[in-house]
Design an enzyme around this catalytic site. Structure first.
Site, mmCIF file in Angstrom:
data_model
loop_
_atom_site.group_PDB
_atom_site.id
_atom_site.type_symbol
_atom_site.label_atom_id
_atom_site.label_comp_id
_atom_site.label_asym_id
_atom_site.label_seq_id
_atom_site.Cartn_x
_atom_site.Cartn_y
_atom_site.Cartn_z
ATOM 1 N N ARG A 113 0.835 -1.230 -0.073
ATOM 2 C CA ARG A 113 0.089 0.128 0.022
ATOM 3 C C ARG A 113 0.899 1.450 -0.005
ATOM 4 O O ARG A 113 2.114 1.165 0.118
ATOM 5 C CB ARG A 113 -0.820 0.042 1.236
ATOM 6 N N TYR B 148 9.278 10.260 16.015
ATOM 7 C CA TYR B 148 9.415 10.068 14.558
ATOM 8 C C TYR B 148 10.647 10.648 13.854
ATOM 9 O O TYR B 148 11.310 10.082 13.179
ATOM 10 C CB TYR B 148 8.003 10.273 13.821
ATOM 11 N N ALA C 51 13.241 11.643 15.614
ATOM 12 C CA ALA C 51 14.403 11.255 15.872
ATOM 13 C C ALA C 51 14.692 9.968 15.059
ATOM 14 O O ALA C 51 15.720 9.541 14.569
ATOM 15 C CB ALA C 51 14.249 10.516 17.489
#
Ligand SMILES: NC(=O)c1ccc[n+]([C@@H]2O[C@H](COP(=O)([O-])OP(=O)(O)OC[C@H]3O[C@@H](n4cnc5c(N)ncnc54)[C@H](OP(=O)(O)O)[C@@H]3O)[C@@H](O)[C@H]2O)c1
Length: 255
Positions: free
Chosen positions: A16, A158, A160
């Protein structure tokens, strides 16, 4: 001659979202593709079917990239299915999309983001990169994010993690040179289903990002395909260890 004729590509998270767009783009350019997925089995079948309809070979492999055992399986299956691999695109990423604020502090969510984005990316580079190094060489493209430019007040882990991917990129670019190149794409906000469905995206965030983007539009996954294929192909043959930002100029406004 198609740009990726006779190349064998593994795209992770290709059932996806952006991974799907990438798998089909590689196939249109003549590559055989391993479609990796974790939970999107039906999506992966569909993508593999479309790759075959384009006249290319397709294989499917499942696995959780935060598990080293699964990554060993993904690597072995991919190399065996296509008789080798020339290109790995590490597209899998956990954006912690259910987290709406940094105040929503949850150790399990933090661990999960870091395990998928850093540990998982490292496992993939380590295993696939080692085999490429022992063979004819190859190219690895990591899908990073523009989040490293200004951080993420929503989900700091996120940001990091995607900074961590840059560290992995530079480290493995040196470790695997000269036979294997490793680069990272700094992807823009792109309207995959995952982003479109995010609560804050539907409630103001999209308009905010649009206003701050000099090019005046929100990217689609297709907008990020060209830069990814550039990093995966011969046109970037003298690039390794680099971060290629492709974000419509976001973060220059007000500078
Ligand atoms: N969309 C954006 O705005 C944006 C912006 C910048 C960067 N990016 C980066 O671009 C990449 C793709 O983004 P997207 O929007 O397409 O994301 P997405 O729609 O949320 O898809 C995430 C993909 O990662 C796979 N995945 C998640 N956890 C996994 C795990 N533990 N093991 C194996 N596979 C796992 C999923 O596979 P299954 O569905 O099979 O489970 C899925 O294919 C990510 O690295 C993301 O950080 C996205």
């Amino acid at each position: 001659m198609k740009k990726f004729a006779e190349r064998k590509v593994l795209v992770t998270g290709a059932g996806r979202g952006f991974g799907r767009a990438l798998a089909l783009a590689f196939a249109r350019e003549g590559a055989d593709v391993v479609v990796h997925y974790n939970s999107s089995a039906a999506g992966a079948e569909e993508v593999a079917g479309e790759v075959r309809a384009l006249g290319q070979k397709a294989a499917i492999v499942r696995g959780d990239i935060s598990s080293h055992a699964d990554v060993l399986h993904i690597t072995k299956t991919s190399f065996e299915a296509l008789g080798g691999l020339d290109i790995l695109v590490n597209n899998v990423g956990d954006m912690a999309l259910d987290q709406v604020s940094w105040r929503q502090f949850d150790e399990k969510v933090i661990d999960h983001t870091l395990a998928v984005d850093i540990k998982g990316t490292m496992f993939m580079i380590h295993e696939v990169g080692s085999r490429m190094l022992d063979g004819a060489g190859g190219v690895i493209v990591n899908i990073g994010s523009q989040v490293v430019i200004a951080g993420s007040p929503r989900a700091p882990q996120y940001a990091a993690a995607k900074y961590g991917v840059i560290g992995l990129t530079k480290s493995y670019a040196r470790a695997l040179a000269p036979k294997v190149r490793v680069n990272t794409l700094g992807a823009a906000f792109m309207e995959t289903e995952a982003l479109k469905n995010r609560h804050d995206w539907k409630n103001g965030r999209r308009d905010e990002i649009l206003k701050q983007t000099p090019l005046g539009r929100i990217a689609t996954p297709e907008d990020m395909v060209g830069p990814t294929l550039f990093l995966a192909g011969d046109d970037s043959r003298h690039m390794t260890g680099q971060f290629l930002l492709c974000n419509g100029g976001l973060a220059m406004v007000g500078a």
